[in-house]
Design an enzyme around this catalytic site. Structure first.
Site, PDB file in Angstrom:
ATOM      1  N   ASN A 163       0.407  -1.817   0.136  1.00 43.47           N
ATOM      2  CA  ASN A 163       0.009   0.041  -0.034  1.00 43.47           C
ATOM      3  C   ASN A 163       1.187   1.520  -0.301  1.00 43.47           C
ATOM      4  OD1 ASN A 163       0.641  -0.712   2.916  1.00 43.47           O
ATOM      5  ND2 ASN A 163      -1.038   0.548   3.386  1.00 43.47           N
ATOM      6  N   GLU A 259       4.993  -3.621  12.211  1.00 44.88           N
ATOM      7  CA  GLU A 259       4.067  -2.844  11.654  1.00 44.88           C
ATOM      8  C   GLU A 259       2.830  -3.685  11.210  1.00 44.88           C
ATOM      9  OE1 GLU A 259       6.056   1.315  10.376  1.00 44.88           O
ATOM     10  OE2 GLU A 259       5.237  -0.173   9.351  1.00 44.88           O
ATOM     11  N   CYS A 293      -3.037   1.175   6.741  1.00 48.39           N
ATOM     12  CA  CYS A 293      -2.889   0.754   7.905  1.00 48.39           C
ATOM     13  C   CYS A 293      -3.716   1.471   9.584  1.00 48.39           C
ATOM     14  CB  CYS A 293      -1.810  -0.014   8.844  1.00 48.39           C
ATOM     15  SG  CYS A 293      -0.944   1.964   8.878  1.00 48.39           S
TER      16      CYS A 293
HETATM   17  P1  NAP Z   1       0.957  -8.547   3.355  1.00 52.74           P
HETATM   18  O1  NAP Z   1       0.138  -9.616   2.971  1.00 52.74           O
HETATM   19  O2  NAP Z   1       0.996  -9.386   5.010  1.00 52.74           O
HETATM   20  O3  NAP Z   1       2.550  -8.492   2.564  1.00 52.74           O
HETATM   21  C1  NAP Z   1       3.292  -7.904   3.576  1.00 52.74           C
HETATM   22  C2  NAP Z   1       4.904  -8.321   2.781  1.00 52.74           C
HETATM   23  O4  NAP Z   1       4.758  -9.408   3.213  1.00 52.74           O
HETATM   24  C3  NAP Z   1       4.884  -8.440   0.998  1.00 52.74           C
HETATM   25  O5  NAP Z   1       5.773  -8.040   0.523  1.00 52.74           O
HETATM   26  C4  NAP Z   1       4.233 -10.253   1.120  1.00 52.74           C
HETATM   27  O6  NAP Z   1       5.148 -10.152   0.036  1.00 52.74           O
HETATM   28  C5  NAP Z   1       4.941 -10.534   1.853  1.00 52.74           C
HETATM   29  N1  NAP Z   1       5.291 -11.934   2.300  1.00 52.74           N
HETATM   30  C6  NAP Z   1       4.072 -12.342   2.165  1.00 52.74           C
HETATM   31  N2  NAP Z   1       3.860 -13.429   2.917  1.00 52.74           N
HETATM   32  C7  NAP Z   1       5.024 -13.318   2.892  1.00 52.74           C
HETATM   33  C8  NAP Z   1       6.054 -14.766   4.197  1.00 52.74           C
HETATM   34  N3  NAP Z   1       5.358 -15.786   4.708  1.00 52.74           N
HETATM   35  N4  NAP Z   1       7.104 -14.552   4.337  1.00 52.74           N
HETATM   36  C9  NAP Z   1       8.102 -13.176   4.216  1.00 52.74           C
HETATM   37  N5  NAP Z   1       6.836 -11.798   3.394  1.00 52.74           N
HETATM   38  C10 NAP Z   1       5.849 -12.690   2.951  1.00 52.74           C
HETATM   39  O7  NAP Z   1       0.047  -7.282   3.872  1.00 52.74           O
HETATM   40  P2  NAP Z   1      -0.428  -6.282   2.983  1.00 52.74           P
HETATM   41  O8  NAP Z   1      -1.576  -6.986   1.732  1.00 52.74           O
HETATM   42  O9  NAP Z   1       0.839  -5.987   1.069  1.00 52.74           O
HETATM   43  O10 NAP Z   1      -0.397  -5.454   3.349  1.00 52.74           O
HETATM   44  C11 NAP Z   1      -2.160  -4.436   3.806  1.00 52.74           C
HETATM   45  C12 NAP Z   1      -2.013  -5.286   5.421  1.00 52.74           C
HETATM   46  O11 NAP Z   1      -0.301  -4.228   5.948  1.00 52.74           O
HETATM   47  C13 NAP Z   1      -3.115  -4.998   6.474  1.00 52.74           C
HETATM   48  O12 NAP Z   1      -2.957  -5.186   6.995  1.00 52.74           O
HETATM   49  C14 NAP Z   1      -2.036  -3.116   6.727  1.00 52.74           C
HETATM   50  O13 NAP Z   1      -2.755  -2.845   7.700  1.00 52.74           O
HETATM   51  C15 NAP Z   1      -1.303  -3.681   6.954  1.00 52.74           C
HETATM   52  N6  NAP Z   1      -0.094  -2.138   7.360  1.00 52.74           N
HETATM   53  C16 NAP Z   1      -0.070  -2.018   8.272  1.00 52.74           C
HETATM   54  C17 NAP Z   1       1.430  -0.912   8.502  1.00 52.74           C
HETATM   55  C18 NAP Z   1       1.761  -0.207   9.826  1.00 52.74           C
HETATM   56  O14 NAP Z   1       2.591   0.427   9.800  1.00 52.74           O
HETATM   57  N7  NAP Z   1       1.293  -1.023  10.704  1.00 52.74           N
HETATM   58  C19 NAP Z   1       1.606   0.018   7.650  1.00 52.74           C
HETATM   59  C20 NAP Z   1       0.750  -0.401   6.069  1.00 52.74           C
HETATM   60  C21 NAP Z   1       0.491  -1.963   6.228  1.00 52.74           C
HETATM   61  P3  NAP Z   1       3.671 -10.900  -1.162  1.00 52.74           P
HETATM   62  O15 NAP Z   1       2.345  -9.501  -1.650  1.00 52.74           O
HETATM   63  O16 NAP Z   1       4.625 -10.289  -3.026  1.00 52.74           O
HETATM   64  O17 NAP Z   1       3.207 -11.437  -1.616  1.00 52.74           O
HETATM   65  O1  G3H Z   2      -0.387   1.994   6.203  1.00 49.09           O
HETATM   66  C1  G3H Z   2      -0.050   2.230   6.438  1.00 49.09           C
HETATM   67  C2  G3H Z   2       0.628   3.524   6.454  1.00 49.09           C
HETATM   68  O2  G3H Z   2       2.083   3.968   7.120  1.00 49.09           O
HETATM   69  C3  G3H Z   2       0.258   4.605   6.840  1.00 49.09           C
HETATM   70  O3  G3H Z   2       0.894   6.223   6.525  1.00 49.09           O
HETATM   71  O4  G3H Z   2      -1.189   7.012   8.292  1.00 49.09           O
HETATM   72  O5  G3H Z   2       0.853   8.377   6.107  1.00 49.09           O
HETATM   73  O6  G3H Z   2      -1.551   7.551   5.039  1.00 49.09           O
HETATM   74  P1  G3H Z   2      -0.558   6.992   6.434  1.00 49.09           P
END
Ligand code: NAP
Ligand code: G3H
Length: 484
Positions: A163, A259, A293
């Site tokens: 994202n 995160e 997030c």
């Molecule tokens: P995701 O599916 O967990 O993927 C995150 C990263 O992990 C991607 O690079 C993904 O690669 C990789 N990945 C997937 N399976 C893995 C494994 N088994 N081992 C190691 N890496 C692996 O998350 P997303 O859909 O990209 O992002 C959305 C989520 O992130 C939401 O839950 C959001 O709340 C959270 N988020 C949190 C924050 C925060 O700061 N707290 C910020 C942004 C997003 P691929 O995509 O290539 O599979």
């Molecule tokens: O998705 C998570 C990002 O770190 C959120 O950043 O609150 O500045 O949009 P933001």
């Protein structure tokens, strides 16, 4: 110039030892535009043998990198940030194609990240140690003086989500590099091309070969291998709670920054400035189609504010522009069909369990919403689960105590907001919310990126934010002088 080196035909290379390489696996992952499923490009599915090689290189170049004075490292970061700014429109164009981010938000992501890198370079100049005198301690007869320094961990494995591909990759890379670590970065497949483009800018800025490496591939194949590799010294991950938990179980005894997901709530008290609360909640719920997030994922309306709030909120939500990223639409396609189907599933479930659907504007291919659901109760899955899309959820409660209980009764604890004109209420409630950050009269928000960004429960581990990230990516080392 970028892409001249990073690309061959439609295939984007991976980065190892300062060189862009094609994997011998001859396997590729197609990155598709979420808007029309057209091919944006293909990335390499690197083999485990190639990963071993990348670790070897990252490990040896880190030893050279940590010897380069911090002001020289800072100079390179500044140059890379300047190049990002110079190329911001190109990078934003890729973001629009790869992840359907609206144009102005895509440009903002690049500018914000360049600022972050520059600020990190400056903060890095201030990494300093301290001298601790031990002679006054109880029964310590020797005179001991400790020279306490911050030193790099070694090889940092950074894994970023789809994202904010640029921001959440380079907010790991910059603090790791300034403090003398080397980095192996694995971006999300969806988002990898913009990350690759920026890495080439770091090389152009003069980065030592092998200090920043990028591997791409099928996460289910290489994810575990990367995380549990013997040469990983620290893992910085942003993504879902599900994958974060998996990583934490694999990275045994390795320092971790996680995160993860969120279910941020906005509490609207009866005395709130309604216009402000509605404006902030619209932006909080629907910016980047709710794929943040920190998106507001629950609005908790207290006492008799509920009807006034929901009327005004729906009127504003109806005005949101639905369409293409290039047209700066507020609501664009979600990242893929799976994400859209999940949103539909949560909405159907809520409607079956007593929700009042106040708005459901669009559903076409990967485009969905904006959606507003009122009267959400604890039988609905969306009361608990993280909707990562443009759905505003309104929960009505009797009083402040019930609002606090609902915020805390969640597996997540990223941020929360309170809208009120009563400063005592604001601080009293804020002190009782079990989250990383509480915003008073503002939406939940990560930025500005120098603020501490922390979390509790299933939202993650550790604190990010420029100075805090540098601290998290270094360890304390002491040298003690014994004076007899
Ligand atoms: P995701 O599916 O967990 O993927 C995150 C990263 O992990 C991607 O690079 C993904 O690669 C990789 N990945 C997937 N399976 C893995 C494994 N088994 N081992 C190691 N890496 C692996 O998350 P997303 O859909 O990209 O992002 C959305 C989520 O992130 C939401 O839950 C959001 O709340 C959270 N988020 C949190 C924050 C925060 O700061 N707290 C910020 C942004 C997003 P691929 O995509 O290539 O599979
Ligand atoms: O998705 C998570 C990002 O770190 C959120 O950043 O609150 O500045 O949009 P933001």
């Amino acid at each position: 110039m970028p892409f001249e080196y990073t690309k061959e035909g439609n295939n984007y290379k991976y980065l190892s030892n300062g060189k862009w390489q094609l994997s011998v696996s001859n396997k590729f992952i197609s990155v598709l535009n979420p808007v029309d499923n057209s091919l944006v490009g293909k990335i390499q599915d690197v083999s485990k043998k190639e990963i071993d090689e990348v670790f070897k290189i990252a490990k040896s170049s880190q030893l050279q990198w940590q010897e380069i004075p911090v002001n020289k490292r800072a100079e390179i970061l500044h140059k890379a940030a300047d190049l990002m700014l110079k190329n911001k429109l190109i990078i934003a164009e890729i973001l629009m194609k790869e992840i359907a981010k609206p144009k102005s938000a895509a440009i903002n992501e690049v500018e914000r990240t360049a600022d972050l890198i520059k600020y990190t370079a400056e903060e890095g100049l201030r990494i300093s140690g301290e001298i601790v005198e031990g002679q006054c301690f109880y029964k310590n007869e020797k005179r001991k003086t400790a020279f306490v320094n911050r030193v790099p961990f070694g090889v940092v494995l950074a894994i970023s989500p789809f994202n904010y591909p640029i921001n959440l990759s380079y907010s790991k890379v910059a603090p790791a590099l300034i403090s003398g670590n080397s980095v192996i970065l694995k971006p999300s497949a969806q988002g990898a091309i913009s990350v690759i483009y920026c890495a080439e800018l770091f090389l152009e800025a003069g980065l030592l070969p092998g200090v920043l490496n990028i591997v791409t591939g099928n996460s289910s194949q290489i994810g575990d291998y990367l995380v549990s590799h013997k040469d990983v010294d620290m893992v910085a991950f942003t993504g879902s709670t599900e994958i974060g938990k998996r990583i934490s179980s694999l990275a045994v005894m390795k320092p971790l920054l996680l995160e993860l997901g969120g279910k941020d709530a906005a509490i609207i008290l009866e005395d709130a400035d309604l216009d402000l609360a509605v404006k902030e909640c619209i932006s909080g719920c629907f910016s980047y189609s709710g794929q943040r997030c920190t998106a507001i994922k629950r609005i908790i309306a207290v006492g008799n504010i509920g009807n006034k709030f929901s009327d005004k909120f729906v009127k504003e939500a109806e005005k949101l522009k639905v369409g293409k990223p290039e047209d700066n639409s507020n609501i664009c396609c979600l990242i893929n069909k799976k994400a859209v189907d999940y949103i539909q599933e949560l909405v159907d479930d809520a409607n079956k369990n007593g929700a009042k659907q106040l708005l459901f504007k669009t559903r076409k291919n990967n485009l969905i919403g904006p959606i507003v659901l009122d009267n959400i109760n604890n039988k609905c899955r969306i009361y608990y689960e993280e909707q990562f899309g443009p759905v505003a959820v309104i929960i009505r409660v009797r009083d402040k105590n019930e609002a606090i209980k609902i915020v805390n009764d969640s597996e997540y604890g990223l941020q929360a907001s309170i809208f009120t004109n009563n400063i005592n209420d604001a601080f009293n409630i804020a002190s009782k919310l079990n989250v990383g950050t509480v915003q008073i009269n503002g939406k939940s928000d990560r930025g500005p990126d120098n603020l501490p960004f922390s979390c509790v429960k299933n939202s993650g581990l550790g604190t990010q934010g420029i100075k805090y990230s540098i601290e998290a990516m270094t360890r304390i080392k002491s040298i003690v002088l014994n004076l007899n």
